[in-house]
Motif scaffolding. Structure first.
Motif, PDB file in Angstrom:
ATOM      1  N   ARG A   1       0.939  -1.203   0.036  1.00  0.00           N
ATOM      2  CA  ARG A   1       0.149   0.042  -0.024  1.00  0.00           C
ATOM      3  C   ARG A   1       0.965   1.285   0.077  1.00  0.00           C
ATOM      4  O   ARG A   1       0.555   2.212  -0.647  1.00  0.00           O
ATOM      5  CB  ARG A   1      -0.758   0.037   1.229  1.00  0.00           C
ATOM      6  CG  ARG A   1      -1.993  -0.981   1.110  1.00  0.00           C
ATOM      7  CD  ARG A   1      -3.099  -0.854   2.213  1.00  0.00           C
ATOM      8  NE  ARG A   1      -4.178  -2.117   1.865  1.00  0.00           N
ATOM      9  CZ  ARG A   1      -4.152  -3.046   2.466  1.00  0.00           C
ATOM     10  NH1 ARG A   1      -3.077  -3.566   3.127  1.00  0.00           N
ATOM     11  NH2 ARG A   1      -5.075  -3.919   2.439  1.00  0.00           N
TER      12      ARG A   1
ATOM     13  N   GLU B   1      -6.450  -7.153  -1.051  1.00  0.00           N
ATOM     14  CA  GLU B   1      -5.912  -8.170   0.077  1.00  0.00           C
ATOM     15  C   GLU B   1      -6.474  -9.559  -0.553  1.00  0.00           C
ATOM     16  O   GLU B   1      -7.869  -9.548  -0.599  1.00  0.00           O
ATOM     17  CB  GLU B   1      -6.222  -7.924   1.425  1.00  0.00           C
ATOM     18  CG  GLU B   1      -5.656  -8.678   2.409  1.00  0.00           C
ATOM     19  CD  GLU B   1      -5.530  -8.387   3.837  1.00  0.00           C
ATOM     20  OE1 GLU B   1      -5.883  -7.165   4.188  1.00  0.00           O
ATOM     21  OE2 GLU B   1      -5.205  -9.276   4.716  1.00  0.00           O
TER      22      GLU B   1
ATOM     23  N   SER C   1      -2.196 -11.877   1.503  1.00  0.00           N
ATOM     24  CA  SER C   1      -0.873 -11.127   0.953  1.00  0.00           C
ATOM     25  C   SER C   1      -2.078  -9.683   0.343  1.00  0.00           C
ATOM     26  O   SER C   1      -3.021 -10.114   0.112  1.00  0.00           O
ATOM     27  CB  SER C   1      -0.233 -11.921  -0.106  1.00  0.00           C
ATOM     28  OG  SER C   1      -1.347 -12.300  -1.100  1.00  0.00           O
ATOM     29  N   VAL C   2      -1.205  -8.797  -0.114  1.00  0.00           N
ATOM     30  CA  VAL C   2      -1.606  -7.529  -0.766  1.00  0.00           C
ATOM     31  C   VAL C   2      -0.962  -7.459  -1.874  1.00  0.00           C
ATOM     32  O   VAL C   2       0.203  -7.737  -1.939  1.00  0.00           O
ATOM     33  CB  VAL C   2      -1.483  -6.469  -0.001  1.00  0.00           C
ATOM     34  CG1 VAL C   2      -2.084  -5.255  -0.225  1.00  0.00           C
ATOM     35  CG2 VAL C   2      -1.909  -6.613   1.394  1.00  0.00           C
TER      36      VAL C   2
ATOM     37  N   ARG D   1       2.525 -12.640   2.283  1.00  0.00           N
ATOM     38  CA  ARG D   1       1.849 -12.816   3.630  1.00  0.00           C
ATOM     39  C   ARG D   1       3.088 -12.889   4.319  1.00  0.00           C
ATOM     40  O   ARG D   1       3.995 -13.598   4.288  1.00  0.00           O
ATOM     41  CB  ARG D   1       1.310 -14.144   3.339  1.00  0.00           C
ATOM     42  CG  ARG D   1       0.611 -14.589   4.635  1.00  0.00           C
ATOM     43  CD  ARG D   1      -0.314 -16.067   4.342  1.00  0.00           C
ATOM     44  NE  ARG D   1      -0.004 -16.485   3.107  1.00  0.00           N
ATOM     45  CZ  ARG D   1      -0.901 -17.303   2.378  1.00  0.00           C
ATOM     46  NH1 ARG D   1      -1.792 -17.697   3.011  1.00  0.00           N
ATOM     47  NH2 ARG D   1      -0.714 -17.648   1.092  1.00  0.00           N
TER      48      ARG D   1
END
Lengths: 147, 163
Positions: free
Chosen positions: A101, A120, A124-125, A143
């Motif tokens: 982010r 997300e 994990s993102v 993650r």
């Protein structure tokens, strides 16, 4: 057949992987000026330019920014490759970051073209962006290893 | 090479931008005017150029993305099918169910039952690639597909959506 015995047979000390880009100057400005890579090698020979960049955190890896052009490929093939790049048809690229982010905010402020906001999934993102040529990057925050 | 018209990379890159926008918000309405504006192409030329570039008309591409997303939600969540239909860009359960079956060959409920009973070993692959790999390959128009299947199986064209 078991190949694992070969795994450490050859000591590999570096890696260069190339992308095709539409325009090497434009790609240079993007990877250096926006993503934070540095030029590793920029060598010209006539019309041919060997340009690689490197992220300071990954010194064993160089990303090549190459133009599809004669003499490495013929003009018709070069045209087909330029089209494939512009259509986003080249293989996926992945940038693993520690904070997706935050990186998204920073890169977006620099004018990077995101095609997916940070999302997300299962801890994990990830976010997607493209370079000016059309190469698609997935930026992943892995993650965290579970405690 | 194919006999499709070939376009300049600069135009293709702008068409890709329209495709990316549909990918990012496939639940939204994407009339040709809106897509053409993203690509800086005249509405009259957009659909043809898009098809030249990506092999199918933009509205059909959008349909494959909606079906793909709906399939993922059916597989990965327990949300009611109506909610999934509304979230992925359909206005009614009937249209969603009919289109879904025409494209995938099974109803949303059937897909959910099958997918949820199968174990998945796809954890290591980034989500979008898994999702893209399961995108329906829609090489003909849905109306044409319907027509062919109706011809094959002699199913009445207004056959009601099964529950």
């Amino acid at each position: 057949m078991n190949h694992s015995a070969l795994a450490n047979d050859i000591a590999v000390t570096g890696l260069v992987i190339g992308l095709y880009v539409h325009d090497q100057d434009e790609a240079h400005d993007f990877y250096v000026g926006k993503l934070g890579f540095r030029v590793h090698t920029d060598a010209r020979n006539g019309d041919y330019r060997w340009l690689t960049v490197q992220h300071p955190d990954q010194p064993a890896f160089q990303l090549g920014l190459f133009a599809p052009q004669p003499p490495t490929v013929d003009e018709d093939t070069a045209k087909t490759l330029r089209e494939a790049v512009a259509k986003g048809a080249m293989p996926p690229l992945v940038l693993v970051v520690d904070d997706c982010r935050a990186a998204y905010e920073r890169l977006r402020a620099r004018g990077v073209e995101f095609t997916q906001e940070p999302t997300e999934r299962y801890g994990s993102v990830d976010a997607n962006f493209r370079d000016p040529s059309g190469n698609g990057w997935k930026m992943i925050e892995a993650r965290k290893a579970s405690a | 090479m194919s006999d499709r018209t070939r376009h300049a990379p600069e135009l293709l890159r702008r068409l890709l931008r329209a495709k990316d926008r549909m990918d990012a918000a496939s639940h939204e309405a994407w009339p040709v005017q809106r897509l053409a504006r993203v690509s800086h192409v005249s509405p009259a030329h957009f659909a043809r150029a898009f098809k030249d570039a990506f092999g199918m008309p933009p509205h059909r591409y959008l349909l494959t993305r909606r079906i793909e997303r709906a399939s993922a939600l059916l597989r990965d969540t327990d949300q009611p099918i109506l909610d999934i239909a509304l979230q992925t860009g359909w206005n009614s359960l009937g249209t969603f169910g009919r289109t879904f079956r025409d494209v995938t060959g099974e109803s949303p409920r059937e897909l959910r039952a099958r997918a949820q009973s199968a174990a998945h070993a796809l954890d290591q692959v980034p989500g979008c690639f898994v999702s893209a790999a399961q995108r329906p390959g829609l090489t003909i128009a849905v109306s044409e597909k319907r027509r062919r299947e109706a011809g094959d199986t002699v199913v009445a064209p207004n056959k009601k959506e099964s529950p």
